[in-house]
Write an enzyme that holds these catalytic residues in place. Structure first.
Site, mmCIF file in Angstrom:
data_model
loop_
_atom_site.group_PDB
_atom_site.id
_atom_site.type_symbol
_atom_site.label_atom_id
_atom_site.label_comp_id
_atom_site.label_asym_id
_atom_site.label_seq_id
_atom_site.Cartn_x
_atom_site.Cartn_y
_atom_site.Cartn_z
ATOM 1 N N GLY A 195 -31.657 24.400 8.804
ATOM 2 C CA GLY A 195 -30.975 23.129 8.586
ATOM 3 C C GLY A 195 -29.818 23.025 9.559
ATOM 4 N N LYS A 201 -26.476 27.550 4.467
ATOM 5 C CA LYS A 201 -27.545 28.557 4.556
ATOM 6 C C LYS A 201 -27.014 29.951 4.214
ATOM 7 C CE LYS A 201 -28.364 27.364 8.836
ATOM 8 N NZ LYS A 201 -27.533 26.158 8.982
ATOM 9 N N HIS A 418 -10.154 -7.388 19.416
ATOM 10 C CA HIS A 418 -11.385 -6.597 19.512
ATOM 11 C C HIS A 418 -11.786 -6.053 18.140
ATOM 12 C CE1 HIS A 418 -14.191 -3.905 21.771
ATOM 13 N NE2 HIS A 418 -14.044 -3.166 20.674
ATOM 14 N N GLU A 419 -10.836 -5.437 17.432
ATOM 15 C CA GLU A 419 -11.159 -4.846 16.126
ATOM 16 C C GLU A 419 -11.457 -5.926 15.088
ATOM 17 O OE1 GLU A 419 -11.785 -1.778 15.845
ATOM 18 O OE2 GLU A 419 -11.102 -1.341 17.880
ATOM 19 N N HIS A 422 -15.073 -6.897 15.420
ATOM 20 C CA HIS A 422 -15.973 -5.948 14.746
ATOM 21 C C HIS A 422 -16.006 -6.217 13.243
ATOM 22 C CE1 HIS A 422 -17.091 -3.444 18.065
ATOM 23 N NE2 HIS A 422 -15.857 -3.059 18.346
#
Length: 634
Positions: A195, A201, A418-419, A422
């Site tokens: 994995g 693991k 710009h943000e 979004h």
């Protein structure tokens, strides 16, 4: 202090080497060996001026200064002839008692000296400590936990319940092997856990040993192969000998791909033959022991695709278990495990944290809570609050805040637009990742961030989902063009454009989501000599051109759509930008409130469905249905 000590040691070694060299070179006389006939001829011609006799050897010096060495046979009259010719002859004193011992010692001293240097260097490489350690090349470096067995149990492993069920029979076998032998069955000789890094693991292997209460022998795959040929195979043999002495036990080989890489005709990297010898010995040892010996081999790797097929066949690693990244429910259980030794405030919502960390592994979640604890301690708090956890999450996912970075007002306005672009795309589109908050505080390499949180874990995406993701990625660039024109766009969209283009390319060339190109996938191969770089094969130039055209079409369509959305909501978006410049960070709810002032309802766009509430409701419905069935039966 250690550096000064090493300097003096090396200075002494170099000084001793110079003294030894001068000692032996000074004692040597540079002479030319000649035959007896030549010396007799020189004596008769009167060319010899001096002679020194040492036993059966004579050193002859001619009048021109040349030194000659001659071996004298028994009963020779050469000395008498030299005396007759007026040559000065000296006879050396006989060798003192024990002189031959001194000569032997002096002749062996350089060899002993360099052997000493070699032993010293070996001790330095082996880390000092035990003198014999430098010569134990073939001894396994495995750590054996016998008295102090791993204290980890299944209570410390969460989020992988199916995997835990899969390995429970190994524990039952180690506790009671007769139960399986009665039915003629045998447990797996080896279990391969694979994995992504951090999924647990190694932790699971320790938990198996802790639950079974048997010795745990741990070794790394890189511990086998070193600079000496044959060391790897010898260490493999020693490892299994150690395991047989402590059976029943568990051998855990971490990062087995370091030694178990597939054999091939083309050696990639150095030490190819030595690694293959080590692998061959490992294959032999895994065939050589029987499950009745009570030895279970557990190995872990992140790269099962590069392991040798002979290592994975039944009879060696019979069982291969994939450990996935935890889902939202698994992350919640893991957070509860790691929160046991943390002082959490009442406002901490682990369910929200689990939902806000998609793609996080168990190691990532442990690191998240640890970072939050460090932040709380830095602030002098007695408990970890939700504020520290959110701050730690932002630091991990988005990078450190760079509040001291100087940004001009004009640049700050462009970053805010710009943000906001979004965030607008995320709110008006059908994207499943809901907007959480918008920030124009520089973090890491980014000057601003729009954080989105998924409502639920998704494993597959349809075409609509991917179009929405491309739309959100292009929203920032679209807002820049609408507000500042084509000449006002900035370099801030570089990463957005790369991700959007990559997504569109995958849609066309891998997932068959283009009507023009059709349901095909471009076959790609990796060249091991080019750092694993992939290249397309069996693809015509016409098809590649069609793929490029489709990618461009998808990007262009979504970009035009994003610009149209920004134009439609330009006025409320200006107000959002103004608020963002004032506060630097705003939440989704604040974004929606600004739009409400303009009469625009973004209904339920910030509402994040509670998966845990849905799970509880489904469980309640199951219980009600089961009770109804029981009543009907009665």
């Amino acid at each position: 202090m250690n550096a000064l000590k090493n300097f003096f040691i090396w200075a002494i070694i170099i000084g001793a080497a110079i003294v030894a060299f001068n000692l032996f070179e000074g004692k040597r006389e540079f002479t030319t060996k000649v035959s007896l006939n030549e010396v007799v001829k020189l004596v008769e011609e009167g060319k010899v001026s001096y002679a020194e006799v040492r036993g059966n050897t004579a050193i002859i010096q001619t009048k021109d200064g040349q030194k000659l060495e001659v071996t004298l046979p028994p009963n020779t009259n050469l000395v008498d002839k030299m005396v007759e010719k007026g040559v000065r002859v000296e006879v050396a004193n006989p060798e003192p008692p024990g002189g031959w011992l001194v000569n032997v010692f002096l002749s062996w001293l350089p060899i002993l000296f360099f052997i000493g240097i070699w032993i010293f260097l070996l001790r330095q490489m082996s880390g000092g400590g035990n003198v014999n350690r430098a010569f134990n090349f073939g001894k396994s470096r495995a750590k054996v936990y016998i008295e102090e067995k791993p204290k980890v149990t299944f209570k410390d492993v969460a989020g992988i319940e199916e995997v835990k069920e899969e390995v429970k029979e190994i524990i039952e076998y180690l506790k009671d092997p007769v139960k399986f032998q009665k039915l003629g069955g045998r447990p797996p000789k080896g279990v391969l856990l694979y994995g992504e890094p951090g999924v647990g693991k190694t932790l699971l292997a320790k938990a198996i040993a802790g639950e079974a209460h048997v010795p745990f022998i741990s070794v790394s795959g890189s511990d086998f192969v070193e600079m000496f040929v044959g060391v790897g195979a010898a260490r493999v043999r020693d490892l299994f000998e150690t395991a047989k002495k402590h059976a029943p036990c568990i051998i855990f080989i971490d990062e087995i791909d370091a030694v178990g890489r597939a054999r091939g005709a083309i050696p990639v990297g150095g030490g190819h033959d030595e690694r293959e010898q080590t692998l061959n010995q490992l294959l032999v040892e895994m065939d050589g022991f029987d499950t009745s010996d009570g030895i279970i081999v557990i190995a872990a790797t992140n790269r099962p695709d590069i392991l040798d097929p002979a290592l994975l066949r039944p009879g060696r690693f019979d069982r291969q278990i994939f450990i996935p990244k935890p889902d939202v429910r698994g992350r919640y259980e893991i957070l509860k495990v790691h929160a046991r030794n943390k002082k959490l405030a009442k406002d901490v919502d682990l369910e929200f944290v689990a939902r806000a960390t998609p793609g996080f592994t168990g190691a990532d979640l442990e690191n998240l809570l640890n970072e939050a604890a460090l932040l709380a301690a830095r602030k002098g708090k007695e408990e970890i609050t939700m504020e520290e956890i959110e701050e730690a999450l932002d630091r991990i996912t988005m990078g450190l805040e760079r509040k001291g970075m100087t940004i001009s007002p004009k640049e700050k306005e462009k970053i805010a637009i710009h943000e906001a672009g979004h965030a607008l795309m995320g709110l008006v589109s059908d994207d499943d990742d809901k907007v959480h908050k918008i920030s124009i505080i520089p973090r890491g390499m980014a000057l601003g961030v729009t954080q989105q949180l998924p409502i639920e874990d998704k494993h597959i995406y349809d075409k609509k989902d991917l179009y929405n993701k491309i739309l959100v990625l292009l929203g920032g660039r679209a807002a820049e063009e609408v507000f500042f024109g084509k000449d006002g766009i900035t370099t801030g969209a570089e990463n957005d454009l790369q991700r959007a283009t990559d997504l569109a390319y995958r849609m066309v060339s891998m997932w068959g989501m283009s009507d023009k190109v059709g349901p095909i996938a471009i076959r790609r191969v990796a060249n091991p000599f080019l750092g694993g770089m992939t290249t397309a094969v069996d693809t015509s130039p016409d098809l590649l051109r069609e793929i490029d055209e489709e990618v461009k079409r998808i990007i262009t369509e979504q970009y035009e759509k994003a610009k149209a959305i920004v134009e439609e909501y330009k006025e409320p978006l200006k107000a959002v930008v103004k608020k963002l410049l004032e506060k630097e960070t705003i939440t989704c709810e604040e974004f929606v409130e600004v739009f409400k002032l303009y009469g625009i309802e973004l209904k339920d766009k910030c509402k994040k469905e509670e998966l845990f509430d849905k799970d509880r409701k489904s469980e309640e419905n199951k219980e009600l249905k089961s009770e109804e069935v029981k009543e009907e039966v009665v």
